[in-house]
Write a protein that holds these residues in place. Structure first.
Motif, PDB file in Angstrom:
ATOM      1  N   ASP A  14      -0.228  10.941  -5.278  1.00  8.77           N
ATOM      2  CA  ASP A  14       0.176  10.547  -4.222  1.00  8.77           C
ATOM      3  C   ASP A  14       1.276  10.918  -3.325  1.00  8.77           C
ATOM      4  O   ASP A  14       3.061  11.390  -4.068  1.00  8.77           O
ATOM      5  N   PRO A  15       0.386  11.767  -2.647  1.00  8.15           N
ATOM      6  CA  PRO A  15       1.362  12.367  -1.339  1.00  8.15           C
ATOM      7  C   PRO A  15       3.083  11.803  -1.016  1.00  8.15           C
ATOM      8  O   PRO A  15       3.642  12.795  -0.445  1.00  8.15           O
ATOM      9  N   ALA A  16       2.973  10.440  -0.788  1.00  7.61           N
ATOM     10  CA  ALA A  16       4.392   9.597  -0.761  1.00  7.61           C
ATOM     11  C   ALA A  16       4.962   9.944  -1.506  1.00  7.61           C
ATOM     12  O   ALA A  16       6.852  10.042  -1.132  1.00  7.61           O
ATOM     13  N   ALA A  58       0.450  -1.031   0.130  1.00 11.93           N
ATOM     14  CA  ALA A  58      -0.554   0.051  -0.302  1.00 11.93           C
ATOM     15  C   ALA A  58       0.814   1.467   0.317  1.00 11.93           C
ATOM     16  O   ALA A  58       0.480   2.109   0.181  1.00 11.93           O
ATOM     17  N   TRP A  59       2.253   0.979   0.167  1.00  8.37           N
ATOM     18  CA  TRP A  59       3.106   1.687   0.467  1.00  8.37           C
ATOM     19  C   TRP A  59       4.108   2.273  -0.699  1.00  8.37           C
ATOM     20  O   TRP A  59       4.809   3.272  -0.629  1.00  8.37           O
ATOM     21  N   GLU A  60       3.718   1.565  -1.352  1.00  8.65           N
ATOM     22  CA  GLU A  60       4.941   1.181  -2.400  1.00  8.65           C
ATOM     23  C   GLU A  60       5.661   2.299  -3.127  1.00  8.65           C
ATOM     24  O   GLU A  60       7.435   2.577  -3.278  1.00  8.65           O
ATOM     25  N   THR A  67      13.479   6.391  -7.722  1.00  6.61           N
ATOM     26  CA  THR A  67      12.684   7.822  -7.877  1.00  6.61           C
ATOM     27  C   THR A  67      10.954   7.736  -8.758  1.00  6.61           C
ATOM     28  O   THR A  67      11.620   8.065  -9.723  1.00  6.61           O
ATOM     29  N   ARG A  68      10.227   7.053  -8.119  1.00  5.64           N
ATOM     30  CA  ARG A  68       9.113   7.183  -8.567  1.00  5.64           C
ATOM     31  C   ARG A  68       8.392   7.916  -8.704  1.00  5.64           C
ATOM     32  O   ARG A  68       8.321   8.340  -6.821  1.00  5.64           O
TER      33      ARG A  68
END
Length: 296
Positions: free
Chosen positions: A150-152, A117-119, A144-145
């Motif tokens: 996605d705020p992550a 979920a945190w990929e 570096t994706r």
């Protein structure tokens, strides 16, 4: 790998863990990260990110002894200049004496586990710049994706920026592997369009307080001339998943290698687990793709 060799490797790890640092100190280092201006590096950092499949073999990389045999064989072939891996793999190769004269790049952020979920939150869970320097390696690599939804992504980009600076301060190569990514049906997918590869490259090129030691590691997509032209940074090509039509894959790599700032290949599964399982032939074929007069 012979059973006694595997047993010796395990016993060394259990009884003489300091042998790893000793092997790193004794490693005969290359003159630099390139050989005659080119790089042909075997990538071996996939398993740390919950990836053990290759092509149509869902558990290809689940046998560590077999994987090490394949890497050692690949490293022995003419034109191969180095390896990229996580500490567990690199340390096995050091203990096996397989890294003399080879460039070594430590894989750094493997925390964005495939399918998690945190990929996109690719935390630095493997090498850091201090460890890479202490081991005498030539550089570090970071994934570096960039998912604009996605705020992550913000934390990942910031952490990669710091790592670029930490490596550059030590005069070590910072190999940045950028992708524009997004979630489709709950899974993170990399956008392999030309436009996305260009955008990812220009973002990655600007990370950190200096780009003096930054290399880009990019996928081979359509219209690679435009992707390569997006920056002046040294660029290497990643191999990606094992393809059924390996000849077509090699043809794409060969065309992309012609770009003036493309220095070489950083390939793992495509060469370690080729469709016909002939590692030596696959590596030799890839080495033959380099323009004449270069390292491979």
């Amino acid at each position: 790998m012979r059973e006694e060799q595997l047993r010796e490797l395990v016993e060394t790890r259990a009884l003489r863990p300091g042998a790893i640092a000793e092997a790193a100190a004794a490693r005969r280092r290359p003159d630099g990260p390139l050989e005659d201006g080119r790089a042909f590096v075997i990538a071996a950092d996939h398993t740390a990110r919950n990836m053990i499949g290759a092509g149509e073999r869902p558990a290809a990389m689940a046998d560590r002894a077999d994987m090490l045999d394949r890497i050692v064989l690949a490293l022995s072939r003419p034109g191969v200049t180095g390896v990229l891996g996580t500490p567990d793999v690199i340390e096995d190769l050091l203990l096996l004496g397989a890294l003399d004269g080879k460039s070594v790049f430590g894989s750094m952020n493997r925390g964005g586990l495939s399918g998690a979920a945190w990929e996109i939150d690719d935390r630095f869970t493997a090498y850091d710049a201090a460890a890479i320097e202490a081991m005498g390696f030539e550089g570090g690599k970071m994934l570096t994706r960039i998912d604009l939804e996605d705020p992550a992504t913000a934390a990942t980009v910031e952490a990669c920026s710091r790592a670029v600076g930490d490596l550059a301060a030590r005069r070590l190569v910072a190999m940045v592997e950028p992708f524009m990514s997004r979630r489709l049906d709950g899974r993170v997918r990399n956008d392999l369009s030309t436009e996305a590869a260009i955008r990812a490259s220009v973002i990655a090129a600007s990370l950190g307080p200096t780009s003096a030691y930054t290399w880009l590691k990019v996928p081979v997509v359509e219209d690679m001339e435009r992707v390569a032209a997006a920056t002046t940074l040294p660029t290497v090509l990643l191999g990606g998943e094992v393809a059924r039509d390996q000849d077509a894959t090699f043809a794409r790599w060969g065309r992309a290698l012609a770009a003036p700032n493309v220095l070489g290949l950083v390939v793992g599964r495509s060469l370690l687990y080729p469709p016909d399982d002939d590692v030596a032939a696959a590596v030799d074929a890839a080495a033959g793709l380099f323009p004449s007069g270069t390292a491979a």
